[in-house]
Design a protein around this motif. Structure first.
Motif, PDB file in Angstrom:
ATOM      1  N   LYS A 130       0.837  -1.210   0.000  1.00  0.00           N
ATOM      2  CA  LYS A 130       0.000   0.000   0.000  1.00  0.00           C
ATOM      3  C   LYS A 130       0.872   1.261   0.000  1.00  0.00           C
ATOM      4  CE  LYS A 130      -3.981   2.291   0.872  1.00  0.00           C
ATOM      5  NZ  LYS A 130      -3.550   3.647   1.234  1.00  0.00           N
ATOM      6  N   THR A 131       1.772   1.351   0.973  1.00  0.00           N
ATOM      7  CA  THR A 131       2.555   2.587   1.127  1.00  0.00           C
ATOM      8  C   THR A 131       3.702   2.693   0.130  1.00  0.00           C
ATOM      9  OG1 THR A 131       3.949   1.521   2.812  1.00  0.00           O
ATOM     10  CG2 THR A 131       2.007   2.717   3.582  1.00  0.00           C
ATOM     11  N   GLY A 132       4.294   1.553  -0.228  1.00  0.00           N
ATOM     12  CA  GLY A 132       5.471   1.587  -1.091  1.00  0.00           C
ATOM     13  C   GLY A 132       5.166   1.507  -2.568  1.00  0.00           C
ATOM     14  N   VAL A 133       3.957   1.034  -2.915  1.00  0.00           N
ATOM     15  CA  VAL A 133       3.610   0.883  -4.330  1.00  0.00           C
ATOM     16  C   VAL A 133       2.326   1.636  -4.650  1.00  0.00           C
ATOM     17  CG1 VAL A 133       3.125  -0.731  -6.206  1.00  0.00           C
ATOM     18  CG2 VAL A 133       4.762  -1.375  -4.415  1.00  0.00           C
ATOM     19  N   TYR A 134       1.198   1.167  -4.147  1.00  0.00           N
ATOM     20  CA  TYR A 134      -0.118   1.689  -4.547  1.00  0.00           C
ATOM     21  C   TYR A 134      -0.240   3.196  -4.336  1.00  0.00           C
ATOM     22  CZ  TYR A 134      -5.193   2.124  -4.869  1.00  0.00           C
ATOM     23  OH  TYR A 134      -6.466   2.496  -5.222  1.00  0.00           O
ATOM     24  N   ASP A 135       0.114   3.672  -3.148  1.00  0.00           N
ATOM     25  CA  ASP A 135      -0.089   5.091  -2.832  1.00  0.00           C
ATOM     26  C   ASP A 135       0.771   6.014  -3.683  1.00  0.00           C
ATOM     27  OD1 ASP A 135      -1.901   4.398  -0.912  1.00  0.00           O
ATOM     28  OD2 ASP A 135      -0.580   4.755   0.797  1.00  0.00           O
ATOM     29  N   GLN A 136       1.828   5.506  -4.271  1.00  0.00           N
ATOM     30  CA  GLN A 136       2.755   6.342  -5.043  1.00  0.00           C
ATOM     31  C   GLN A 136       2.577   6.214  -6.555  1.00  0.00           C
ATOM     32  OE1 GLN A 136       6.870   6.511  -3.501  1.00  0.00           O
ATOM     33  NE2 GLN A 136       6.195   5.230  -1.790  1.00  0.00           N
ATOM     34  N   LEU A 137       1.562   5.513  -6.991  1.00  0.00           N
ATOM     35  CA  LEU A 137       1.297   5.373  -8.420  1.00  0.00           C
ATOM     36  C   LEU A 137       0.591   6.613  -8.959  1.00  0.00           C
ATOM     37  CD1 LEU A 137       0.030   1.668  -8.489  1.00  0.00           C
ATOM     38  CD2 LEU A 137       2.162   2.508  -9.503  1.00  0.00           C
ATOM     39  N   PRO A 138       0.782   6.931 -10.237  1.00  0.00           N
ATOM     40  CA  PRO A 138       0.004   8.019 -10.842  1.00  0.00           C
ATOM     41  C   PRO A 138      -1.485   7.726 -10.733  1.00  0.00           C
ATOM     42  CG  PRO A 138       1.794   7.322 -12.284  1.00  0.00           C
ATOM     43  CD  PRO A 138       1.737   6.321 -11.182  1.00  0.00           C
ATOM     44  N   ALA A 139      -2.297   8.751 -10.647  1.00  0.00           N
ATOM     45  CA  ALA A 139      -3.731   8.577 -10.396  1.00  0.00           C
ATOM     46  C   ALA A 139      -4.400   7.708 -11.451  1.00  0.00           C
ATOM     47  CB  ALA A 139      -4.408   9.941 -10.315  1.00  0.00           C
ATOM     48  N   ASP A 140      -4.036   7.889 -12.732  1.00  0.00           N
ATOM     49  CA  ASP A 140      -4.690   7.112 -13.784  1.00  0.00           C
ATOM     50  C   ASP A 140      -4.306   5.629 -13.705  1.00  0.00           C
ATOM     51  OD1 ASP A 140      -2.032   7.908 -14.592  1.00  0.00           O
ATOM     52  OD2 ASP A 140      -2.496   7.151 -16.598  1.00  0.00           O
ATOM     53  N   ILE A 141      -3.108   5.352 -13.226  1.00  0.00           N
ATOM     54  CA  ILE A 141      -2.668   3.966 -13.077  1.00  0.00           C
ATOM     55  C   ILE A 141      -3.297   3.349 -11.836  1.00  0.00           C
ATOM     56  CG2 ILE A 141      -0.674   2.452 -12.763  1.00  0.00           C
ATOM     57  CD1 ILE A 141      -0.890   3.827 -15.517  1.00  0.00           C
ATOM     58  N   GLN A 142      -3.368   4.122 -10.775  1.00  0.00           N
ATOM     59  CA  GLN A 142      -3.923   3.631  -9.512  1.00  0.00           C
ATOM     60  C   GLN A 142      -5.343   3.101  -9.696  1.00  0.00           C
ATOM     61  OE1 GLN A 142      -4.961   6.198  -5.889  1.00  0.00           O
ATOM     62  NE2 GLN A 142      -2.817   5.638  -5.476  1.00  0.00           N
ATOM     63  N   ARG A 143      -6.091   3.734 -10.594  1.00  0.00           N
ATOM     64  CA  ARG A 143      -7.474   3.292 -10.832  1.00  0.00           C
ATOM     65  C   ARG A 143      -7.542   1.898 -11.443  1.00  0.00           C
ATOM     66  NH1 ARG A 143      -8.096   8.903 -11.999  1.00  0.00           N
ATOM     67  NH2 ARG A 143      -7.602   8.596 -14.210  1.00  0.00           N
ATOM     68  N   GLN A 144      -6.442   1.444 -12.024  1.00  0.00           N
ATOM     69  CA  GLN A 144      -6.391   0.122 -12.641  1.00  0.00           C
ATOM     70  C   GLN A 144      -5.685  -0.921 -11.764  1.00  0.00           C
ATOM     71  OE1 GLN A 144      -8.737   0.644 -15.004  1.00  0.00           O
ATOM     72  NE2 GLN A 144      -7.519  -0.690 -16.343  1.00  0.00           N
ATOM     73  N   VAL A 145      -5.358  -0.524 -10.548  1.00  0.00           N
ATOM     74  CA  VAL A 145      -4.622  -1.417  -9.650  1.00  0.00           C
ATOM     75  C   VAL A 145      -5.488  -1.768  -8.444  1.00  0.00           C
ATOM     76  CG1 VAL A 145      -2.581  -1.657  -8.170  1.00  0.00           C
ATOM     77  CG2 VAL A 145      -2.405  -0.497 -10.383  1.00  0.00           C
ATOM     78  N   VAL A 146      -5.508  -3.046  -8.110  1.00  0.00           N
ATOM     79  CA  VAL A 146      -6.220  -3.532  -6.928  1.00  0.00           C
ATOM     80  C   VAL A 146      -5.190  -3.883  -5.860  1.00  0.00           C
ATOM     81  CG1 VAL A 146      -7.686  -5.350  -5.984  1.00  0.00           C
ATOM     82  CG2 VAL A 146      -8.152  -4.428  -8.274  1.00  0.00           C
ATOM     83  N   TRP A 147      -5.292  -3.214  -4.727  1.00  0.00           N
ATOM     84  CA  TRP A 147      -4.438  -3.557  -3.577  1.00  0.00           C
ATOM     85  C   TRP A 147      -5.233  -4.450  -2.643  1.00  0.00           C
ATOM     86  CZ3 TRP A 147      -5.422  -1.079   1.456  1.00  0.00           C
ATOM     87  CH2 TRP A 147      -4.585  -1.586   2.461  1.00  0.00           C
ATOM     88  N   ARG A 148      -4.754  -5.670  -2.448  1.00  0.00           N
ATOM     89  CA  ARG A 148      -5.431  -6.563  -1.509  1.00  0.00           C
ATOM     90  C   ARG A 148      -5.060  -6.127  -0.093  1.00  0.00           C
ATOM     91  NH1 ARG A 148      -8.086 -11.770  -1.199  1.00  0.00           N
ATOM     92  NH2 ARG A 148      -7.945 -12.426   0.979  1.00  0.00           N
ATOM     93  N   ASP A 149      -6.079  -5.785   0.694  1.00  0.00           N
ATOM     94  CA  ASP A 149      -5.832  -5.187   2.004  1.00  0.00           C
ATOM     95  C   ASP A 149      -5.890  -6.180   3.153  1.00  0.00           C
ATOM     96  OD1 ASP A 149      -8.525  -5.694   2.003  1.00  0.00           O
ATOM     97  OD2 ASP A 149      -9.160  -3.649   2.487  1.00  0.00           O
TER      98      ASP A 149
END
Length: 451
Positions: free
Chosen positions: A313-332
């Protein structure tokens, strides 16, 4: 490494022989009835960790092989430490397996109870896949080293054959070498999951009954939790073969052991380790961004180790560009191996810094790219040794562009990538069959073809 010719010879060890009716044998009618031999008992030590689905996955993988190839045997599974999550998987998928709990020794307490009974009943003791038989690789705790070898000495004292299945060996620092050589040279078999480990033992004159390449037990895994897996996929909009699974690994402490730590899971990461994580995760973010923009497919950030849920979450997902983040699922949340298998089965491809989610993917027919840290030891070579060397990289030496390029090559000729997986897994299954024939012979059974 065992060649195809070696395998054919091994498969032919037990040729079909005609058996005469008992009444036609001289003197049989005059002999007293003899009780048939008891079925063999195999004691398997496995399940190294509940918080790592690779450590969990070894167990159902090897149990499935034993169930398939040695159906006559009663299987006892030894859990020295509590493994409640792994036991949920085992009791669900292997109801015939009896789980034995307890430590091999505890100060001055006598060796008794269900574990002693299991050893004394055993026709064969097997230690499942891992890298626990090293000294000086991850530390110099002599007591821990000897604790791992002590059950073998008990077997030698009682005449119980023992073997190691799908192990990696990296280092026997002084004064460990003669001790390991003494014990392991008396094993019925040692199967190394990478050929570098086999060569290492051979070069140092280890002489067990059989020393060969044998795949990690996790390659045998086939358990699934379809109800949980499909619910997760549906909830997160992940469609069949339309997402890349990404598995990370960081230099951070385990959630259950934050104070003590270990070399690969430091309680207090050094500045160099923190920088290493920053560089590795930057490559992962670049890889994900390239994948989404080039393919239009989604990405799942999946945990192989429980501690990596937060790190993803903190090292990958949160630092992705907004348009890419919308295509990424972070399993929590963390999960067990059978739910992970149901999700991995629907992945298009997989990328991982950890190896065992990728092994699960290969067992399911999914193409993978492994970017290993060299500090994890020789085990990464197993991907090369099953014919997938082009999908094996070193995370700290390989630029993100090269990792992305290999994933895009898989995407552009997906049938060819799937064919490569099938070829590699055909070799894995060939070796699995050969290793299990040796297990059968060790417990006094004749060779048996796959059912």
């Amino acid at each position: 490494m065992t060649t195809r010719r070696d395998f054919i010879k091994l498969s032919a060890l037990s040729s079909a022989t005609a058996v005469l009716p008992a009444e036609s044998l001289p003197g049989v009618a005059d002999r007293p009835a003899v009780a048939p031999p008891r079925n063999p008992v195999i004691l398997l030590r496995s399940s190294w960790n509940d918080a790592n689905i690779g450590d969990q996955g070894h167990t159902p993988g090897t149990l499935r092989l034993l169930e398939r190839y040695v159906p006559e045997a009663e299987i006892l599974l030894w859990h020295q430490d509590p493994r409640p999550e792994t036991e949920k998987v085992i009791t669900r998928h292997f109801p015939k397996v009896k789980i034995v709990r307890g430590a091999f020794y505890d100060r001055d307490k006598p060796f008794e109870g269900e574990l002693k009974e299991a050893f004394d009943r055993a026709s064969l003791y097997i230690v499942n896949s891992g890298m626990v038989y090293n000294y000086g690789l991850f530390g110099y705790e002599w007591g821990t080293t000897m604790a791992g070898l002590t059950p073998f000495y008990y077997c030698l004292d009682r005449g119980i054959p023992f073997g190691l299945y799908g192990q990696s060996f990296d280092k026997f620092a002084h004064p460990a070498m003669p001790v390991f050589k003494d014990v392991l040279s008396r094993a019925a078999f040692i199967y190394c999951r990478d050929d570098e480990s086999r060569a290492f033992l051979s070069e140092h004159a280890f002489r067990p009954g059989k020393l060969e390449f044998g795949p990690d037990g996790c390659f045998g895994i086939d358990v699934r939790d379809e109800e949980k897996g499909m619910a997760f996929l549906k909830k997160n909009g992940l469609e069949d073969q339309k997402f890349l699974t990404v598995v990370i690994r960081t230099n951070t402490p385990h959630l259950y052991d934050k104070s003590k730590g270990s070399p690969l899971n430091p309680a207090q990461p050094t500045p160099a380790q923190q920088e290493q994580d920053r560089q590795r995760l930057a490559k992962v973010r670049e890889l994900i961004t390239t994948w989404v923009r080039e393919t239009g497919l989604k990405v799942l950030l999946a945990p192989e180790v429980s501690k990596e849920v937060a790190q993803a979450k903190t090292g990958v997902y949160d630092q992705l560009p907004a348009d890419i983040q919308r295509q990424v699922v972070w399993r929590d949340t963390y999960w067990n191996a059978d739910e992970a298998m149901s999700v991995y089965a629907r992945a298009h491809s997989m990328f991982g810094i950890e190896p065992h989610s990728l092994i699960m993917g290969l067992a399911l027919g999914v193409p993978v790219v492994h970017a290993r840290p060299l500090a994890h030891g020789r085990k990464g070579w197993m991907f090369r040794d099953i014919g997938l060397g082009n999908w094996l990289f070193e995370i700290d030496q390989t630029p993100a562009e090269a990792l992305s390029a290999e994933l895009l090559t898989i995407h552009r000729d997906y049938p060819a990538a799937k064919a490569r997986v099938n070829k590699a897994m055909a070799f894995v299954r060939q070796r699995q069959a050969a290793t299990m024939q040796v297990v059968r012979q060790t417990v006094g059974l004749s060779a048996k073809k796959n059912q």
